[in-house]
Each structure stands twice: as C-alpha cells, then as structure tokens.
Design a protein around this motif. Structure first.
Motif, PDB file in Angstrom:
ATOM      1  N   THR A 241       0.833  -1.209   0.000  1.00 52.28           N
ATOM      2  CA  THR A 241       0.000   0.000   0.000  1.00 52.28           C
ATOM      3  C   THR A 241       0.862   1.251   0.000  1.00 52.28           C
ATOM      4  N   SER A 242       0.347   2.276  -0.677  1.00 53.99           N
ATOM      5  CA  SER A 242       1.011   3.573  -0.716  1.00 53.99           C
ATOM      6  C   SER A 242       0.080   4.608  -0.116  1.00 53.99           C
ATOM      7  N   SER A 243       0.558   5.304   0.878  1.00 55.88           N
ATOM      8  CA  SER A 243      -0.272   6.330   1.509  1.00 55.88           C
ATOM      9  C   SER A 243       0.572   7.570   1.767  1.00 55.88           C
ATOM     10  N   GLY A 244       0.021   8.717   1.430  1.00 56.78           N
ATOM     11  CA  GLY A 244       0.730   9.962   1.679  1.00 56.78           C
ATOM     12  C   GLY A 244       1.977  10.083   0.841  1.00 56.78           C
ATOM     13  N   MET A 245       3.031  10.651   1.424  1.00 58.29           N
ATOM     14  CA  MET A 245       4.288  10.897   0.717  1.00 58.29           C
ATOM     15  C   MET A 245       5.292   9.801   1.034  1.00 58.29           C
ATOM     16  N   GLU A 246       6.078   9.466   0.035  1.00 56.88           N
ATOM     17  CA  GLU A 246       7.076   8.429   0.233  1.00 56.88           C
ATOM     18  C   GLU A 246       8.211   8.607  -0.758  1.00 56.88           C
ATOM     19  N   SER A 247       9.387   8.168  -0.361  1.00 53.11           N
ATOM     20  CA  SER A 247      10.555   8.129  -1.226  1.00 53.11           C
ATOM     21  C   SER A 247      11.164   6.736  -1.116  1.00 53.11           C
ATOM     22  N   VAL A 248      11.471   6.164  -2.280  1.00 51.42           N
ATOM     23  CA  VAL A 248      12.094   4.837  -2.302  1.00 51.42           C
ATOM     24  C   VAL A 248      13.582   5.008  -2.551  1.00 51.42           C
ATOM     25  N   VAL A 249      14.396   4.343  -1.737  1.00 51.39           N
ATOM     26  CA  VAL A 249      15.850   4.429  -1.852  1.00 51.39           C
ATOM     27  C   VAL A 249      16.381   3.117  -2.418  1.00 51.39           C
ATOM     28  N   LEU A 250      17.136   3.224  -3.501  1.00 56.49           N
ATOM     29  CA  LEU A 250      17.824   2.062  -4.066  1.00 56.49           C
ATOM     30  C   LEU A 250      19.320   2.270  -3.923  1.00 56.49           C
ATOM     31  N   VAL A 251      20.013   1.249  -3.497  1.00 52.81           N
ATOM     32  CA  VAL A 251      21.469   1.287  -3.388  1.00 52.81           C
ATOM     33  C   VAL A 251      22.029   0.283  -4.378  1.00 52.81           C
ATOM     34  N   ASP A 252      22.825   0.781  -5.317  1.00 52.72           N
ATOM     35  CA  ASP A 252      23.368  -0.048  -6.397  1.00 52.72           C
ATOM     36  C   ASP A 252      22.238  -0.746  -7.141  1.00 52.72           C
ATOM     37  N   ASP A 253      21.154   0.024  -7.370  1.00 52.98           N
ATOM     38  CA  ASP A 253      19.976  -0.414  -8.131  1.00 52.98           C
ATOM     39  C   ASP A 253      19.252  -1.596  -7.484  1.00 52.98           C
ATOM     40  N   LYS A 254      19.382  -1.730  -6.175  1.00 52.06           N
ATOM     41  CA  LYS A 254      18.631  -2.723  -5.420  1.00 52.06           C
ATOM     42  C   LYS A 254      17.805  -2.007  -4.339  1.00 52.06           C
ATOM     43  N   TYR A 255      16.566  -2.449  -4.188  1.00 52.35           N
ATOM     44  CA  TYR A 255      15.701  -1.818  -3.202  1.00 52.35           C
ATOM     45  C   TYR A 255      16.324  -1.887  -1.818  1.00 52.35           C
ATOM     46  N   ALA A 256      16.406  -0.693  -1.155  1.00 45.64           N
ATOM     47  CA  ALA A 256      16.993  -0.633   0.177  1.00 45.64           C
ATOM     48  C   ALA A 256      15.974  -0.215   1.233  1.00 45.64           C
ATOM     49  N   ALA A 257      15.156   0.768   0.904  1.00 46.81           N
ATOM     50  CA  ALA A 257      14.206   1.227   1.926  1.00 46.81           C
ATOM     51  C   ALA A 257      13.122   2.087   1.289  1.00 46.81           C
ATOM     52  N   LEU A 258      11.979   2.136   1.966  1.00 49.52           N
ATOM     53  CA  LEU A 258      10.916   3.076   1.629  1.00 49.52           C
ATOM     54  C   LEU A 258      10.743   4.007   2.819  1.00 49.52           C
ATOM     55  N   ILE A 259      10.926   5.288   2.567  1.00 55.30           N
ATOM     56  CA  ILE A 259      10.810   6.296   3.631  1.00 55.30           C
ATOM     57  C   ILE A 259       9.443   6.962   3.507  1.00 55.30           C
ATOM     58  N   ARG A 260       8.634   6.829   4.555  1.00 58.14           N
ATOM     59  CA  ARG A 260       7.311   7.445   4.551  1.00 58.14           C
ATOM     60  C   ARG A 260       7.386   8.792   5.279  1.00 58.14           C
ATOM     61  N   LEU A 261       6.702   9.786   4.686  1.00 53.10           N
ATOM     62  CA  LEU A 261       6.693  11.123   5.265  1.00 53.10           C
ATOM     63  C   LEU A 261       5.280  11.677   5.256  1.00 53.10           C
ATOM     64  N   ARG A 262       5.071  12.665   6.063  1.00 50.83           N
ATOM     65  CA  ARG A 262       3.778  13.326   6.115  1.00 50.83           C
ATOM     66  C   ARG A 262       3.994  14.833   6.250  1.00 50.83           C
ATOM     67  N   ASP A 263       3.280  15.580   5.414  1.00 51.50           N
ATOM     68  CA  ASP A 263       3.209  17.029   5.575  1.00 51.50           C
ATOM     69  C   ASP A 263       1.840  17.309   6.177  1.00 51.50           C
ATOM     70  N   GLU A 264       1.798  17.363   7.471  1.00 50.91           N
ATOM     71  CA  GLU A 264       0.518  17.427   8.162  1.00 50.91           C
ATOM     72  C   GLU A 264      -0.192  18.750   7.888  1.00 50.91           C
ATOM     73  N   PRO A 265      -1.506  18.704   7.764  1.00 52.63           N
ATOM     74  CA  PRO A 265      -2.263  19.942   7.535  1.00 52.63           C
ATOM     75  C   PRO A 265      -2.225  20.846   8.758  1.00 52.63           C
ATOM     76  N   ARG A 266      -2.584  22.087   8.542  1.00 50.84           N
ATOM     77  CA  ARG A 266      -2.676  23.029   9.647  1.00 50.84           C
ATOM     78  C   ARG A 266      -3.677  22.508  10.681  1.00 50.84           C
ATOM     79  N   ALA A 267      -3.518  22.955  11.897  1.00 55.35           N
ATOM     80  CA  ALA A 267      -4.288  22.397  13.003  1.00 55.35           C
ATOM     81  C   ALA A 267      -5.787  22.469  12.777  1.00 55.35           C
TER      82      ALA A 267
END
Length: 650
Positions: free
Chosen positions: A439-465
């Motif tokens: 599943t993909s939700s919100g913002m994410e960046s996929v990191v590949l090291v030497d063209d091999k999957y290394a990690a998926l970093i999930r991030l959130r830009d939360e809305p104003r209160a």
C-alpha cells in the motif's frame, strides 16, 4: 481600485514592502489628474474674481468655461463609452448634470462635476497602473546579463553579454548572489541556490555537478558553471512571465457595485427630471431634480465602506490591495487552494522507514540524506532533518543527477544511490515487489542502493491544526459550492492531504499554465478564489475573481494577489470573508437608503416643493447620513468571524 491607492498611499511602509509605486505620483502624471488640479485652480480663480474683485458675467466665469471645455468634453466622451459598455452607471448621471448646467449657464456647477469625475477617473487610472505591478516586479527582477565563459573553465575568463545572446550549449558562470540567467545544468562548482522565489517552497537547494539550475534562482556564496539547456525566452522564468502576462490581459472584468446600482438609478432620475420639466414647462425643474439626484450616496458611501473594510482587515494582518475584491470575496462559489504553505505548514516529517532485509535504517537514511543535500524537493529537507535528528554522519557525494521522471541519483563512496518512486523502483529492480510495502499512503521516497531496493521512507506534511474544520466551515457558513486543491506536488501527497482535510477534487503536478487554465474554466461558472504563496501561483491568482497570497515572502505573488494574509493563517481568511460580507451589507444599506431618500427628494422637486438650492441642501443631508452609516464598517461591536479557532485547536 480607488480606495486601495488611498489606503496604501497613506502607508509608505506597505508601499515599500510590497514594491508598489506611489499612487499619488501616478495620479498627478495622468491626464485626468492634470484636469483635476486644473479644475481646482479654475474654481479658486472664479471665486476670487467673483467674491474679491466683484466681477460678473464672462469676466468671472471664463476659468470655469475653460475647464469645462478642456476637461469636460473628454470626460463626457469617456463616460459615454463606459455607459455603453456597462449599460449605464453612476457617472452617466454626472455627465447629464454637466450638460444641463452648461445649457442653463450654471458654470460653477458644471466645473464642480468635472472636478468630481476627473478625480475619480485619475484615481482609477493610478490604481490600474498599480494593478500591473505584478509584471513590473517580474521585469525588475528578470535576469538581464550573463557571464559567458571564454574557454573551458571560469579561469579562462568571461565576457558579459545580454541573456538574449545565450545559445544552447554555452558555458555560463553564475557568480555569487547573482540570478541564474537561463535554465541549465551544473557542470562545475559546488554551492547552493535559492529557488523559493520560483517554487514557493522556502528552501535553499544544494547544487553540484549534474544538478539542474532554473533561470531566476539566486546563487549562493560560491560561483557555479552551467551549460545552457534552453534559450532565455524558453527558460522557466520567461515561461512564468508569459503565463502571467496572459493572465493579466485576460483578467475577468467585474462590474462595480456603483455601476450595477447606478444603471437603474440614472434611468429613474432622468425620467423624473423629464416629468418635472413637462409638468412645469420650466427646465430649471429638471435641474432641481438632477441636483437632488446627484449620486453622492453611491459615489461616496461605497468607497467609505471599502476604506473601513480595508482598515478593519489591516488590524487583523490582512493587506487588501484591490478593493474590488471586497465586493466579491463573500460571494465566491469555488475556492481553490495550493497545497504547501496554505493548507499545510510546508514542513513534512519522516513517519517510518521500511527497509529491505539486512539493511540498517540509519545506514540507508544517511546515504539518502547525503544525496538529498542536492535536491530542491520539499521532501529532501525532511530526510535531511531526519538524519540530523539521529545525529548521523553524512558521507560525501561525488556526483549527483536529478532529471525529470528519473528521480535523484548520486554516487556516495562506492555506492550508487537512487531516490525515486515505487513505479520506477519496480522497473529498475523487479525483485523489489517482494519487499516493498504493497500500500502507498501519503508521501514516500524509495531508496535504491546499487539499483537494489533498500528502503521506503514514509513522510507526512501534516495539515494546519484547523484545516479540516475550516474546510467544513466554508460550505456551511459561506455557501461555497466547490473546494479543490491545485498543486504542483506529487499526486499521492496531494491526495493524502485532500483526504485529511475533506476535499474531494484534486489537481496534482499542475504547472502554472495548468493552474491558470483550471481557474479560467471555473470562472465561467461563478466567482472563484485562489489561495497560494509562490510565484508559480501568481498567474492563477491574477485571473481568479479573488486572489489571496498567504504570506508576503514574494513581491510578485503579493502584487498578483488581491489580498495578502501576512501570517499565512486560515483563520485570517475567514476574517477576510466576513469583512467582505460586512462591507457589502453596510455599503448596500448606505447606497440603497441614500438613493431611496434621493428618489423622495426628486419626487418633491418634480412638483416644485424643492428648488435647486433646497435640493442641494437635502442631498447634503443624505450624503452625511450615508457616510456615517458606511463608517460603521470599521467599528464592529463584537467578533467578526464565526470560526472558533480556540475550540478547533484545542
């Protein structure tokens, strides 16, 4: 437009802050401004000749006759053209009054009306010139010269040329604190560029070999060498200027409240005046009606109400640059938000890191943060901050490349680090489907090291209160029919935010041209409002019925907007909507009530109960009442907004 100039002209700080020209200089330089000054001089000379020298006839009236001929004829021609275009308005009755006064030999009355008309026209013209300040601000900031290399490196020397002389493939030196002249690619040097002016994102972006450079970006402390990839007129800065110019030229015209009300009022006044003339057989009866009918409540009450609204808005951190927007803001049917900086704070954070088997979170985060030092994407800052929070050491990057659709690639030590999306990841490393979260939700960046999957970093830009509550508040309290987000960010990020705040319609990865086209389409179905904070939002702001800038960091954005909310607060936007509604309500009370009393006076004049002099006194009383009522706009007794921010935040 008139009131904006009066208000801004009284405050030099605001003029300077928003880079707007002095309205009074524009006033004096215009033809109508010259006529206004001349009319004042003519009336003064006439009074001296009459009262001090006791002259009579032509001897005392020649200054008035001269100003009516020189200034009155062009003004009445303009009024005639405007009346045809707007189907009549408040100025039409004033033109009729000039003609009637001339025919009856009332030269002082004619000169005073010339003074009134020319003054209004001059202030309108000055305001219109300030409206084009958006393009002026862009022109003042546009790169004009460039330093082309004479050899292969900057050490071989440079020559200063006009940006128009740059051709694709030229090597260009961008000196410290200089504007990048054209779009290009860094081929030598290591430094930073401030692209916030262009992107709306408050980030200083690291640059190294292979990084992309945008025209109009401000270089940091280190000289960089770029190879031009586009001509100056094809570069990003020129494209935005072109789109904004198109938006300015195609800005929808809104009929002023005075024109809408004045159209039928003029017809009534002329009909009653004609009736009085027919009944009595005396043209003075017509003049008496016209004097009573002078649309001062319309011409004065509305501007006074607008001045009060501008003052009230300023006390709440809202700078109103186009008073016309106050007539329309409370009636908008479609509200369009940019994403970053409007509905969000623009500060995404890492929520979790999903790693491939055998990969350490800190290791992959350090590699990613090292490469992200050279990216201008908002997520890059979040990844760097995440590494900083963990006190990770960031290894050096040998080479970096960021090409559209290919993500960010860098060589870190012996490793090739690629930061991209899941679709590209599956193409590069098909085996990643066994490890990457489904599943993909919100913002994410996929990191590949030497063209091999290394990690998926999930991030959130939360809305104003209070964003979600505010979005729900708009249809309920302000009768907004449609809400949407129009953003240049990734579709997944925009969709996530939309779901969080309760907005169904989204337009992601939108260029300034796309934003402009979307606003134009919705303008056909009713009044629109666009909220943004970057130069890429300026064209959409310029063409929307109401454009609102969140913050005043960009002078171009502030110029394009009709109003600037200095503290970037959604609560202040609610204040603006209520101030607009309050202004319209009280202005209509003053103008409508004043005109109703004027109609009563006209009826009395028709039957001879009011002479022209008595009619003038009666009209002055009406004017005072209308002005006093309009002045209430700036003095609310209780709270303006019905959006309880304290309750929402808690």
């Amino acid at each position: 437009m008139l009131v904006r100039d009066i208000f801004m002209g009284d405050n030099g700080v605001m003029n300077k802050k928003l880079n707007t020209p002095n309205p009074w200089m524009l006033f004096i330089r215009s033809f109508d401004g010259i006529i206004t000054v001349a009319a004042l001089v003519a009336i003064a000379i006439h009074l001296i000749l009459w009262l001090a020298l006791d002259l009579d006839g032509l001897a005392k009236n020649w200054p008035l006759i001269a100003i009516v001929i020189v200034g009155g004829i062009p003004l009445m021609w303009d009024v005639l053209k405007s009346a045809i275009k707007t189907r009549g308005g408040a100025d039409t009755l004033a033109a009729v009054s000039i003609i009637t006064s001339v025919l009856l030999g009332e030269w002082l009355v004619a000169a005073i009306i010339v003074l009134m008309l020319s003054g209004g026209e001059a202030l309108e013209e000055a305001a219109s010139r300030r409206a084009s300040g958006t393009l002026d601000a862009l022109a003042r900031r546009a790169p004009s010269t460039a330093h082309r290399l004479l050899g292969a490196t900057i050490l071989d020397g440079t020559e200063e040329i006009a940006v128009e002389e740059i051709t694709v493939g030229d090597l260009v030196a961008v000196l410290p604190h200089e504007l990048c002249p054209v779009d290009g690619e860094i081929v030598a040097g290591h430094g930073t560029m401030d692209e916030s002016y262009l992107t709306g994102e408050p980030y200083v972006v690291s640059k190294s070999k292979g990084s992309q450079a945008m025209s109009g970006a401000v270089n940091g402390d280190t000289p960089l060498t770029i190879v031009a990839t586009k001509l100056a007129h094809d570069s990003r800065y020129a494209q935005i200027v072109g789109v904004l110019h198109e938006a300015e030229n195609n800005r929808p015209e809104m009929r002023r409240m005075a024109d809408r009300l004045g159209a039928w009022y003029t017809v009534i006044a002329l009909a009653l005046g004609g009736l009085g003339w027919i009944v009595s057989g005396d043209p003075v009866r017509f003049l008496a009606v016209v004097v009573v009918a002078t649309p001062c409540p319309l011409l004065i009450a509305v501007p006074v109400a607008i001045i009060g609204a501008i003052s009230l808005a300023a006390r709440r951190g809202i700078i109103v640059k186009n008073p016309g927007m106050l007539e329309n803001a409370s009636g908008v049917k479609t509200v369009m938000f940019d994403k970053t900086g409007t509905l969000t704070y623009g500060r995404p954070v890492i929520t979790d890191i999903h790693t491939a088997p055998g990969v350490e979170e800190d290791t992959v985060l350090a590699l990613a943060a090292s490469v992200e030092r050279y990216s201008r994407h908002p997520l890059a800052d979040a990844i760097r901050e995440g590494a900083k929070a963990r006190e990770l050491h960031l290894p050096d990057v040998v080479e970096v490349s960021e090409r559209p659709g290919q993500g960010l690639t860098g060589t870190v030590g012996e490793h090739l680090v690629r930061i991209t999306n899941r679709r590209s990841t599956l193409e590069i490393d098909p085996d990643s489907k066994n490890y990457i979260p489904v599943t993909s939700s919100g913002m994410e960046s996929v990191v590949l090291v030497d063209d091999k999957y290394a990690a998926l970093i999930r991030l959130r830009d939360e809305p104003r209160a209070s964003a979600s509550e505010f979005i729900a508040h708009l249809p309920k309290k302000h009768k907004v029919d449609k809400l949407m987000i129009i953003s240049g960010d990734r579709a997944s990020e925009v969709r996530y935010l939309a779901d969080k705040v309760g907005i169904d319609e989204v337009h992601a990865e939108a260029s300034p041209e796309d934003k402009l086209n979307i606003v134009n389409r919705h303008n056909e179905h009713g009044a629109t409002m666009f909220l943004g904070d970057g130069i890429n939002d300026a064209p959409a702001m310029a063409v929307a019925t109401v454009g609102v800038a969140m913050g005043a960091d960009s002078d171009v954005t502030s110029e394009a907007a009709d109003a600037v909310i200095l503290d970037s607060s959604l609560e202040r936007l609610d204040d603006l909507l209520h101030i607009s509604a309050r202004m319209r309500r009280i202005a209509l009370q003053s103008a409508g009530g004043g005109m109703a009393l004027s109609v009563i006076g006209m009826i009395l004049a028709v039957f001879g109960f009011l002479t022209p002099l008595m009619g003038a006194i009666f009209q002055e009383v009406i004017d005072v009442l209308a002005i006093l009522n309009s002045a209430r706009v700036a003095l609310p007794r209780g709270a303006i907004s019905d959006f309880d921010t304290q309750e929402k935040v808690s």
